[in-house]
Design an enzyme around this catalytic site. Sequence first.
Site, PDB file in Angstrom:
ATOM      1  N   GLU B  46       0.843  -1.198   0.000  1.00 15.51           N
ATOM      2  CA  GLU B  46       0.000   0.000   0.000  1.00 15.51           C
ATOM      3  C   GLU B  46       0.881   1.253   0.000  1.00 15.51           C
ATOM      4  O   GLU B  46       0.608   2.224  -0.706  1.00 15.51           O
ATOM      5  CB  GLU B  46      -0.903  -0.032   1.234  1.00 15.51           C
ATOM      6  CG  GLU B  46      -1.810   1.169   1.394  1.00 15.51           C
ATOM      7  CD  GLU B  46      -1.402   2.042   2.549  1.00 15.51           C
ATOM      8  OE1 GLU B  46      -1.017   1.523   3.600  1.00 15.51           O
ATOM      9  OE2 GLU B  46      -1.460   3.272   2.380  1.00 15.51           O
ATOM     10  N   ASP B  50       0.534   3.720  -3.148  1.00 12.23           N
ATOM     11  CA  ASP B  50       0.120   5.090  -2.868  1.00 12.23           C
ATOM     12  C   ASP B  50       1.044   6.092  -3.563  1.00 12.23           C
ATOM     13  O   ASP B  50       0.590   7.055  -4.186  1.00 12.23           O
ATOM     14  CB  ASP B  50       0.141   5.296  -1.346  1.00 12.23           C
ATOM     15  CG  ASP B  50      -0.077   6.739  -0.938  1.00 12.23           C
ATOM     16  OD1 ASP B  50      -1.221   7.191  -1.011  1.00 12.23           O
ATOM     17  OD2 ASP B  50       0.903   7.407  -0.548  1.00 12.23           O
ATOM     18  N   GLU B 122      -4.705   0.597  -3.335  1.00 18.50           N
ATOM     19  CA  GLU B 122      -3.314   1.052  -3.438  1.00 18.50           C
ATOM     20  C   GLU B 122      -2.343  -0.126  -3.403  1.00 18.50           C
ATOM     21  O   GLU B 122      -1.346  -0.139  -4.133  1.00 18.50           O
ATOM     22  CB  GLU B 122      -3.007   2.049  -2.320  1.00 18.50           C
ATOM     23  CG  GLU B 122      -3.765   3.368  -2.503  1.00 18.50           C
ATOM     24  CD  GLU B 122      -3.571   4.349  -1.364  1.00 18.50           C
ATOM     25  OE1 GLU B 122      -3.769   5.544  -1.592  1.00 18.50           O
ATOM     26  OE2 GLU B 122      -3.242   3.911  -0.240  1.00 18.50           O
TER      27      GLU B 122
END
Lengths: 239, 239
Positions: B46, B50, B122
């Site tokens: 993630e 991101d 993400e």
Amino acid sequence: MENLQDKLKAYHITFNKPELLAEAFTHKSYYFEHKSSSVFHNERLEFLGDAALGFIIVEYLYKAYPDEREGVLTEKKISIVRRESLADFSRQLGFDQFLKLGNGEEKNGGRENEANLENLFEAFLGAVLMDQGFNAVKNFIYEVMIPKIEDGSYDKVTDYKSALQEIFYTAGHIDTNNKIPLEYVVVGQSGPVHAPIFEVNVEFEGQVIGQGKGKSKKIAEQDAARDAFVNQKKQQEDR
Amino acid sequence: MENLQDKLKAYHITFNKPELLAEAFTHKSYYFEHKSSSVFHNERLEFLGDAALGFIIVEYLYKAYPDEREGVLTEKKISIVRRESLADFSRQLGFDQFLKLGNGEEKNGGRENEANLENLFEAFLGAVLMDQGFNAVKNFIYEVMIPKIEDGSYDKVTDYKSALQEIFYTAGHIDTNNKIPLEYVVVGQSGPVHAPIFEVNVEFEGQVIGQGKGKSKKIAEQDAARDAFVNQKKQQEDR
């Protein structure tokens, strides 16, 4: 910009569109004093360069530290991309002397201003991205920044006071004097007089967000900042 | 994961390392209940996804809006990458049904939790990046997200209350109940009874950070949030 182009040859960078390079080196104060100029100021390129840099550093950290948790990687990222380090790169590369500033900004020390130099570095990365493509930016970052990361320049001391500032700064929590309203308050002292232990709270707008202890006020402040930093990160992760 | 792999074929994605895909779909609550499993949870992916998403969206906006200032681009970026939109993508793609959750998290509605679904989306991008490379992530985002940006889904209404939340959220300003301590307070009312004008302040931890007016409380709140949002961005830019 003649000299600057020469300087960049050391990094195998030759701009196809020198106007992009000129834009990266134009502070908005200069732009507002020379509105007839065809060159825009560097805020758009800084927006772009900041995102490219963030991604390249994150990808590097993800691969370089396969066993570290996200929290540790985030901490490393913050210490790498924080204002002071990026401003330092601008200075080390001699970019500061090429920055175009308005008269007022120049008089007010804008050429030494950390924010200006950080933005300059990021805008430069944005210009390289637009002119030379993603791999050129990545190569530049791997040539200039990554060796400093790998030699440990960024993890000798994790400066939690700066890291904490960065978190609050990113959210725009700066008061009317352009300061971040974080306060370190000594709330206690124990131990013998010759070897005291200080207790420090860090407060944000009057609210205690971290507590620390240490043999000196400075150490206790860093400890409080670390506590607050970990709390803030934990809140983000636990949500 | 059989069905998921089939689903991804529609996007020309076939994982070479299915374990990366499995990691992206493993919530930490599941990981902590199955520690003997060789699959890690999705927080690292993630973190990576991101940053990749942020960069790809920023680059898109930079090119798509050549005449917009940095402040406008930042605002657009925030409305695109905000939690609710990313969670929506997870749902639209049917990712939510494949998310592996611990028992407690499942009982607590973790499968509908916006943060879990945002992180899942993400993490998926991070897994695509590691398995298929940068261009595959970019293609996926251009196929799935960019058309929604271009059809105006994100700028019909700029929801300044959400945008303001996002700023404070990013800095970890969430209280013990996982809420951001922003309060909207009606401080005045003027005009005739049949056509009142409400005045609303938005406060952060008791301090007024924005003021608004409007024909309804809702409109006045959005106006106050817009004022606060602009102030926060301005402070960041003026530093």
